[in-house]
Enzyme design. Structure first.
Site, short mmCIF file in Angstrom:
data_model
loop_
_atom_site.label_atom_id
_atom_site.label_comp_id
_atom_site.label_asym_id
_atom_site.label_seq_id
_atom_site.Cartn_x
_atom_site.Cartn_y
_atom_site.Cartn_z
N TYR A 1 -3.82 13.77 -14.03
CA TYR A 1 -4.95 12.77 -14.14
C TYR A 1 -6.29 13.42 -13.81
O TYR A 1 -7.13 12.71 -13.53
CB TYR A 1 -4.77 11.83 -12.60
CG TYR A 1 -3.33 11.43 -12.24
CD1 TYR A 1 -2.94 10.22 -13.21
CD2 TYR A 1 -2.76 11.78 -11.33
CE1 TYR A 1 -1.52 9.87 -12.80
CE2 TYR A 1 -1.67 10.92 -11.03
CZ TYR A 1 -1.00 10.17 -11.75
OH TYR A 1 0.16 9.66 -11.43
N CYS B 1 3.58 28.74 -16.78
CA CYS B 1 2.84 28.88 -18.01
C CYS B 1 2.45 27.93 -18.88
O CYS B 1 3.16 27.32 -19.67
CB CYS B 1 4.14 29.79 -18.94
SG CYS B 1 5.01 31.05 -17.97
N PRO C 1 0.76 -1.22 0.15
CA PRO C 1 0.17 0.04 0.02
C PRO C 1 0.76 1.34 0.07
O PRO C 1 1.69 1.51 0.61
CB PRO C 1 -0.61 -0.15 1.32
CG PRO C 1 0.27 -0.91 2.27
CD PRO C 1 0.78 -2.03 1.25
N GLY C 2 0.64 2.12 -0.54
CA GLY C 2 1.15 3.50 -0.99
C GLY C 2 0.24 4.81 -0.56
O GLY C 2 0.26 5.02 0.75
N ARG C 3 -0.66 4.95 -1.21
CA ARG C 3 -1.46 6.05 -1.22
C ARG C 3 -2.38 5.90 -0.03
O ARG C 3 -2.76 6.77 0.71
CB ARG C 3 -2.51 6.09 -2.43
CG ARG C 3 -3.59 7.19 -2.62
CD ARG C 3 -4.46 7.21 -3.75
NE ARG C 3 -4.02 6.66 -4.81
CZ ARG C 3 -3.71 7.48 -5.91
NH1 ARG C 3 -3.72 8.91 -5.94
NH2 ARG C 3 -3.08 7.25 -6.93
N ARG D 1 -0.87 16.24 -9.67
CA ARG D 1 -2.11 15.33 -9.85
C ARG D 1 -3.37 15.92 -10.51
O ARG D 1 -3.71 15.19 -11.71
CB ARG D 1 -2.56 14.83 -8.46
CG ARG D 1 -1.48 14.05 -7.79
CD ARG D 1 -2.03 13.33 -6.80
NE ARG D 1 -2.90 12.31 -6.77
CZ ARG D 1 -4.42 12.44 -6.72
NH1 ARG D 1 -4.95 13.66 -6.14
NH2 ARG D 1 -5.07 11.52 -7.20
C1 LIG Z 1 2.41 2.46 -7.21
C2 LIG Z 1 2.63 0.99 -6.81
C3 LIG Z 1 1.89 0.52 -5.39
C4 LIG Z 1 1.29 1.61 -4.64
O1 LIG Z 1 0.17 1.81 -5.33
P1 LIG Z 1 -1.03 2.75 -4.26
O2 LIG Z 1 -2.00 3.01 -5.23
O3 LIG Z 1 -0.30 3.90 -3.90
O4 LIG Z 1 -1.37 1.87 -3.14
C5 LIG Z 1 2.33 -0.93 -5.11
N1 LIG Z 1 2.75 -1.68 -5.91
C6 LIG Z 1 3.35 -1.44 -7.10
C7 LIG Z 1 4.15 -2.42 -7.98
C8 LIG Z 1 3.36 0.08 -7.66
O5 LIG Z 1 3.95 0.26 -8.81
#
Ligand SMILES: *Cc1c(COP(=O)(O)O)cnc(C)c1O
Length: 429
Positions: free
Chosen positions: A317, A353, A275-277, A313
């Site tokens: 996106y 710009c 998990p990241g986001r 962002r």
């Molecule tokens: C970007 C990424 C993540 C994290 O994704 P989130 O949407 O930020 O949770 C995990 N694994 C891989 C391989 C990624 O490229």
């Protein structure tokens, strides 16, 4: 998900620190993170997995500040990296390489060497060509590379096309229908140790169904491999859990895990997550100051001191991010009649710009020049994607811990911007 920002009488706070005190101390634009929110978001995964052997590898690319990584190291996190730079950050933060998984479609031999030397948990290999290079690189280092193949389960994550990664047409992973063959090759390579399977189908998923569909396909592959005598030690289902930016209703880590854990009963493989986001997005904000208000007849613009180079962002996106004044301000100050901000609909735009340089469009805001605004949910894919476009020094990053405030990355200077450049020799005449 724990949201870092709270409001008291219209004044915004992160933990017990007011955002106006941070704006005046550090200036704008400025990123601000909450240590408690980062921790709580991580702990939500950890407690949901209390009864299952697991490794939660925070995706460093979402927010790679070393103080953020340090916060997660203290809680026992592992890390998902996509470059050697990210691995060096993990080390700097005190992280354990044995808890690191290395993702990405284009690892170079020198990146592989460094990761092998440090003894990472495994390489998430995305192609047969990469597998061959890893085998020969490991041979030259006299090492054995632990490998998990990243398979593409061909599941539609139903998210923005730029952050959808699990469809056949995407560049990521190995077609799940061809994976068994690649595993058999890998199993015969002298310097490869097959340990797992991996997938990551996209980002900002607000539905559990695609995760479940992907895991079911992974498990069918795991069983097929077992029949071929290839036993895996872990199943990595990637990251991708969405967060609330607007009125999305993403599942909590708890409900996400309770949907997938029943599929794993009676299975001994360790569950790996990336998990990241969902760890950092709602644990951070970006502060900016209104420079000018401007009207073009049809449109009102709030021109602020942050731009697409600071937060890309919305431009990249079409992401919708909430933006709010950080204080109730002087609108109830009847004396300063001319300074009273009337509510109007604004596009919030930056100084760069490019027509794509906006943070928010068509927002109803009661603001005056000089007011500070808070861009919400900016803790993931914010600072990490910032650039120096238009020769703009990058913003500082601040970490709040209760009523303590720490500068964890100083604002760049013009000297920083120019430090790697050089003039040509003077012309010879
Ligand atoms: C970007 C990424 C993540 C994290 O994704 P989130 O949407 O930020 O949770 C995990 N694994 C891989 C391989 C990624 O490229």
């Amino acid at each position: 998900m724990h949201h870092a920002v709270s409001s008291q009488d219209g004044n915004l706070f992160i933990e017990s620190t007011s955002l106006s005190s941070i704006a005046s101390q550090f200036g704008t634009p400025c990123y601000v993170y909450s240590k408690a929110a980062i921790s709580n978001n991580f702990l939500a995964y950890q407690s949901a997995l209390a009864d299952k052997e697991h490794l939660i590898c925070y995706a460093v690319k979402a927010n790679s500040n070393i103080a953020v990584l340090q916060t997660l190291v203290e809680l026992g996190a592992g890390f998902d990296i996509v470059s050697i730079g990210e691995l060096e950050r993990v080390l700097r933060a005190g992280g354990n390489p044995a808890k690191v998984v290395f993702s990405g479609v284009a690892k170079t031999a020198s990146e592989m060497q460094r990761a092998l030397e440090l003894g990472i948990h495994c390489f998430n290999v995305e192609s047969e060509a990469e597998l061959e290079l890893l085998n020969s690189t490991a041979a030259s280092c006299d090492a054995i590379a632990a490998v998990s193949l990243r398979v593409n389960p061909d599941v539609d994550a139903q998210t923005h096309p730029y952050i959808s990664t699990g469809l056949k047409e995407n560049k990521f992973g190995i077609d799940i229908n061809l994976a068994a063959k690649v595993y058999q090759r890998a199993a015969q390579m002298a310097h490869i140790n097959v340990v797992g399977v991996d997938c990551h189908i996209g980002s900002q998923l607000v539905d559990i169904a695609p995760f479940v569909a992907a895991l079911e396909r992974l498990l069918a592959l795991v069983d097929e491999l077992a029949g071929l005598g290839i036993a895996l030690q872990h199943i990595d289902i990637g990251g991708g859990l969405g967060v609330r930016y607007d009125n999305e209703q993403p599942p909590t880590p708890q409900s996400y895990m309770s949907a997938i854990l029943p599929l794993l009963t009676d299975r001994s493989e360790t569950l790996v997550l990336e998990p990241g986001r969902s760890i950092t997005a709602n644990a951070g904000v970006m502060l900016t100051q209104v420079q000018y208000l401007k009207s073009n007849g049809e449109k009102n613009f709030a021109i602020v001191d942050a731009a697409m180079n600071d937060m890309i962002r919305p431009a990249l996106y079409q992401a919708w991010m909430d933006i709010q004044p950080i204080s109730a301000g002087n609108s109830d100050n009847a004396v300063a009649e001319s300074a009273v901000a009337k509510s109007a609909v604004y596009d919030v735009v930056g100084p760069v710009c490019e027509t794509g340089d906006f943070l928010a469009k068509d927002r109803s805001l009661a603001i005056s020049a000089g007011d500070y605004l808070c861009l919400m949910s900016a803790g993931a894919y914010g600072f990490v994607m910032s650039s120096n476009y238009n020769s703009r020094p990058r913003a500082p990053e601040v970490m709040v811990d209760g009523n303590q405030v720490y500068l964890v990355r100083r604002r760049e200077t013009i000297e920083d911007l120019l430090s790697g450049e050089s003039l040509l020799p003077a012309a010879v005449r």
